[in-house]
Design an enzyme around this catalytic site. Structure first.
Site, PDB file in Angstrom:
ATOM      1  N   SER A  28       0.860  -1.195   0.000  1.00 38.79           N
ATOM      2  CA  SER A  28       0.000   0.000   0.000  1.00 38.79           C
ATOM      3  C   SER A  28       0.891   1.238   0.000  1.00 38.79           C
ATOM      4  O   SER A  28       2.001   1.205   0.548  1.00 38.79           O
ATOM      5  CB  SER A  28      -0.847  -0.003   1.262  1.00 38.79           C
ATOM      6  OG  SER A  28      -1.422   1.266   1.458  1.00 38.79           O
ATOM      7  N   SER A  29       0.375   2.340  -0.538  1.00 37.53           N
ATOM      8  CA  SER A  29       1.185   3.566  -0.571  1.00 37.53           C
ATOM      9  C   SER A  29       1.377   4.155   0.831  1.00 37.53           C
ATOM     10  O   SER A  29       2.223   5.033   1.016  1.00 37.53           O
ATOM     11  CB  SER A  29       0.555   4.611  -1.496  1.00 37.53           C
ATOM     12  OG  SER A  29      -0.730   4.967  -1.026  1.00 37.53           O
ATOM     13  N   CYS A  30       0.618   3.658   1.833  1.00 36.60           N
ATOM     14  CA  CYS A  30       0.776   4.205   3.186  1.00 36.60           C
ATOM     15  C   CYS A  30       2.029   3.686   3.895  1.00 36.60           C
ATOM     16  O   CYS A  30       2.297   4.063   5.025  1.00 36.60           O
ATOM     17  CB  CYS A  30      -0.470   3.957   4.022  1.00 36.60           C
ATOM     18  SG  CYS A  30      -0.714   2.238   4.434  1.00 36.60           S
ATOM     19  N   TYR A  48      -1.428  -0.695  10.163  1.00 40.79           N
ATOM     20  CA  TYR A  48      -1.599  -1.317   8.843  1.00 40.79           C
ATOM     21  C   TYR A  48      -0.301  -1.200   8.037  1.00 40.79           C
ATOM     22  O   TYR A  48       0.155  -2.176   7.420  1.00 40.79           O
ATOM     23  CB  TYR A  48      -2.748  -0.625   8.126  1.00 40.79           C
ATOM     24  CG  TYR A  48      -3.034  -1.110   6.730  1.00 40.79           C
ATOM     25  CD1 TYR A  48      -3.670  -2.330   6.521  1.00 40.79           C
ATOM     26  CD2 TYR A  48      -2.682  -0.350   5.619  1.00 40.79           C
ATOM     27  CE1 TYR A  48      -3.955  -2.770   5.235  1.00 40.79           C
ATOM     28  CE2 TYR A  48      -2.965  -0.780   4.328  1.00 40.79           C
ATOM     29  CZ  TYR A  48      -3.602  -1.995   4.148  1.00 40.79           C
ATOM     30  OH  TYR A  48      -3.878  -2.429   2.872  1.00 40.79           O
ATOM     31  N   LYS A  99       2.179  -4.114   6.482  1.00 42.78           N
ATOM     32  CA  LYS A  99       2.515  -4.186   5.048  1.00 42.78           C
ATOM     33  C   LYS A  99       4.035  -4.140   4.841  1.00 42.78           C
ATOM     34  O   LYS A  99       4.578  -4.842   3.982  1.00 42.78           O
ATOM     35  CB  LYS A  99       1.832  -3.043   4.288  1.00 42.78           C
ATOM     36  CG  LYS A  99       0.322  -3.250   4.124  1.00 42.78           C
ATOM     37  CD  LYS A  99       0.043  -4.396   3.170  1.00 42.78           C
ATOM     38  CE  LYS A  99      -1.414  -4.694   2.982  1.00 42.78           C
ATOM     39  NZ  LYS A  99      -1.671  -5.884   2.176  1.00 42.78           N
ATOM     40  N   HIS A 108     -13.458   3.397   2.546  1.00 43.31           N
ATOM     41  CA  HIS A 108     -12.532   4.420   2.060  1.00 43.31           C
ATOM     42  C   HIS A 108     -13.341   5.597   1.508  1.00 43.31           C
ATOM     43  O   HIS A 108     -14.556   5.503   1.336  1.00 43.31           O
ATOM     44  CB  HIS A 108     -11.626   3.834   0.962  1.00 43.31           C
ATOM     45  CG  HIS A 108     -10.582   2.919   1.496  1.00 43.31           C
ATOM     46  ND1 HIS A 108     -10.696   1.551   1.430  1.00 43.31           N
ATOM     47  CD2 HIS A 108      -9.399   3.164   2.121  1.00 43.31           C
ATOM     48  CE1 HIS A 108      -9.629   0.992   1.990  1.00 43.31           C
ATOM     49  NE2 HIS A 108      -8.828   1.950   2.421  1.00 43.31           N
TER      50      HIS A 108
HETATM   51  O1  GFB Z   1      -9.840   6.918   1.927  1.00 45.29           O
HETATM   52  P1  GFB Z   1      -9.558   7.301   3.321  1.00 45.29           P
HETATM   53  O2  GFB Z   1     -10.443   6.729   4.369  1.00 45.29           O
HETATM   54  O3  GFB Z   1      -8.099   6.908   3.736  1.00 45.29           O
HETATM   55  O4  GFB Z   1      -9.659   8.907   3.465  1.00 45.29           O
HETATM   56  P2  GFB Z   1      -6.592   7.478   3.618  1.00 45.29           P
HETATM   57  C1  GFB Z   1      -9.055   9.783   2.575  1.00 45.29           C
HETATM   58  C2  GFB Z   1      -9.378  11.226   2.961  1.00 45.29           C
HETATM   59  O5  GFB Z   1     -10.778  11.482   2.753  1.00 45.29           O
HETATM   60  C3  GFB Z   1      -9.087  11.617   4.418  1.00 45.29           C
HETATM   61  C4  GFB Z   1     -11.311  12.175   3.861  1.00 45.29           C
HETATM   62  O6  GFB Z   1      -8.505  12.908   4.448  1.00 45.29           O
HETATM   63  C5  GFB Z   1     -10.487  11.650   5.039  1.00 45.29           C
HETATM   64  O7  GFB Z   1     -10.565  12.526   6.164  1.00 45.29           O
HETATM   65  N1  GFB Z   1     -12.769  11.934   3.972  1.00 45.29           N
HETATM   66  C6  GFB Z   1     -13.750  12.874   3.867  1.00 45.29           C
HETATM   67  C7  GFB Z   1     -13.370  10.745   4.188  1.00 45.29           C
HETATM   68  N2  GFB Z   1     -14.956  12.337   4.076  1.00 45.29           N
HETATM   69  C8  GFB Z   1     -14.766  11.003   4.271  1.00 45.29           C
HETATM   70  C9  GFB Z   1     -15.649   9.911   4.525  1.00 45.29           C
HETATM   71  O8  GFB Z   1     -16.858  10.055   4.610  1.00 45.29           O
HETATM   72  N3  GFB Z   1     -15.079   8.683   4.657  1.00 45.29           N
HETATM   73  C10 GFB Z   1     -13.716   8.493   4.544  1.00 45.29           C
HETATM   74  N4  GFB Z   1     -13.225   7.253   4.678  1.00 45.29           N
HETATM   75  N5  GFB Z   1     -12.855   9.516   4.347  1.00 45.29           N
HETATM   76  C11 GFB Z   1      -6.124   4.977   3.946  1.00 45.29           C
HETATM   77  C12 GFB Z   1      -5.538   4.136   5.033  1.00 45.29           C
HETATM   78  O9  GFB Z   1      -5.814   6.273   4.266  1.00 45.29           O
HETATM   79  O10 GFB Z   1      -5.556   4.703   2.702  1.00 45.29           O
HETATM   80  C13 GFB Z   1      -5.515   2.720   4.672  1.00 45.29           C
HETATM   81  O11 GFB Z   1      -6.230   4.389   6.235  1.00 45.29           O
HETATM   82  C14 GFB Z   1      -4.992   2.484   3.276  1.00 45.29           C
HETATM   83  O12 GFB Z   1      -4.755   2.033   5.582  1.00 45.29           O
HETATM   84  C15 GFB Z   1      -5.648   3.396   2.282  1.00 45.29           C
HETATM   85  O13 GFB Z   1      -3.610   2.661   3.243  1.00 45.29           O
HETATM   86  C16 GFB Z   1      -5.094   3.253   0.892  1.00 45.29           C
HETATM   87  O14 GFB Z   1      -6.166   7.677   2.214  1.00 45.29           O
HETATM   88  O15 GFB Z   1      -6.360   8.628   4.512  1.00 45.29           O
END
Ligand code: GFB
Length: 325
Positions: free
Chosen positions: A108-110, A137, A141, A180
């Protein structure tokens, strides 16, 4: 990989795994080995050993993982680190013992540091502290990557690791708390009431790069054919947007006209995660599905799924009432 080779796709019901199965079938691979979670719990060492001894797959795509959005990662770090480490350790070790010819591990890119120079090159791995919201996580990875590299060095195993950017596509999880950002926003805008604000998380300023899962699968199949090195390789689109821009695009696709609010008590996560794709491009692979096109296709699929659920619901209800009698 010839078309008759036995190929095990671990995690074939997930976003990445299901795309891999579609791509393999489309390219004429006929001998796929698939197991649901109920049939094979990959966290169980004995069960995984037994599976590999019986099936002896020639190739493995390791796409099984516990995944989730920013909030799920923050609330269940113990599950994310434990389950992912167990799944990886079991599958990678048994793949080596049973003589798997080649394994592709999905990272993952994280895994890259929170304040990594952008775009993030593969060699920046382990050069700084990780983003807190998904540290557990990411550490799991990184352990998977290091395990593939160690097996390469000590045993000569052809185990490669790819680092996909944020993915989206058919069959994603739409759970409001755990999803996500793309599935979460599609659902929020789709279900929004006209007079109530759609509440999004954070400030909207973080930037993210997105890739359709069918493009990811295409890249993985390509790399399975052409890439044999232990160094990790990034897979992305190079298309980066702010979360605010993403929200505006999704709102337009869904046709929502009501207000939007930002809940700043929710985390932003990493400020930026743009992958450097020079290595992948040099090898001759580029993504095909643009973000807007991909989002529209996924929304159409989401609506079809919703219709099906609404149509099936009375039948399921009736069946369960009948069962109780
Ligand atoms: O996709 P996401 O949950 O994960 O959130 P990450 C990306 C961005 O969208 C964050 C915003 O800045 C969230 O605050 N966001 C806005 C929201 N509204 C929402 C919402 O309703 N739901 C969600 N989920 N986000 C993940 C990692 O990070 O990336 C995983 O936690 C994994 O481990 C994945 O690596 C690829 O991009 O921040």
């Amino acid at each position: 990989m010839n078309k008759e080779a036995k190929i095990y796709v671990a995690g074939h019901r997930g976003l990445a795994g299901s795309a891999l199965v579609r791509a393999l079938k489309a390219q004429g691979y006929r001998n796929l080995v698939l197991r649901t979670h109920a049939e094979l719990d990959l966290t169980g060492q004995a069960a995984v050993a037994d599976f590999f001894n019986r099936e002896k797959p020639a190739y493995v795509f390791l796409a099984a993982a516990k995944v989730g959005g920013i909030l799920a990662n923050g609330t269940c770090p113990a599950e994310f680190i434990r389950e992912n480490i167990l799944i990886q350790a079991n599958v990678i070790h048994q793949a080596r013992l049973s003589g798997v010819k080649k394994l592709l591990f999905l990272g993952s890119s994280c895994i890259y540091p929170r304040h990594c120079p952008q775009p993030m090159r593969e060699e920046y791995l382990l050069t700084g502290p990780l983003e807190q919201t998904n540290e557990a996580y990411a550490v799991a990875k990184i352990a998977g990557i290091k395990m593939c590299q160690a097996y390469h060095r000590q045993y000569g195993a052809n185990f490669i690791s790819v680092m996909p950017t944020n993915l989206y596509g058919p069959g994603d999880s739409y759970d409001p708390q755990n999803a996500h950002v793309i599935p979460a926003l599609l659902r929020k805008f789709h279900e929004a009431l006209p007079d109530k604000p759609v509440v999004l998380w954070g400030t909207g300023s973080p930037r993210r790069e997105f890739l359709h899962s069918d493009d990811l699968a295409g890249a993985c199949l390509y790399l399975m054919q052409v890439y044999d090195r232990p160094e990790v390789i990034n897979i992305g689109s190079g298309e980066e947007v702010t979360i605010r821009e993403l929200a505006a695009t999704i709102r337009q696709i869904v046709g929502h006209r009501g207000p939007v609010a930002w809940d700043k008590t929710k985390p932003d996560g990493a400020p930026r995660k743009l992958l450097d794709l020079s290595r992948l491009h040099r090898l001759g692979w580029r993504h095909k599905i643009g973000l807007k096109e991909g989002l529209a296709a996924v929304y159409a699929e989401f609506k079809r799924g919703n219709k099906l659920r609404t149509r099936l619901f009375p039948v399921i209800l009736k069946a369960s009432v009948n069962q109780k009698r």
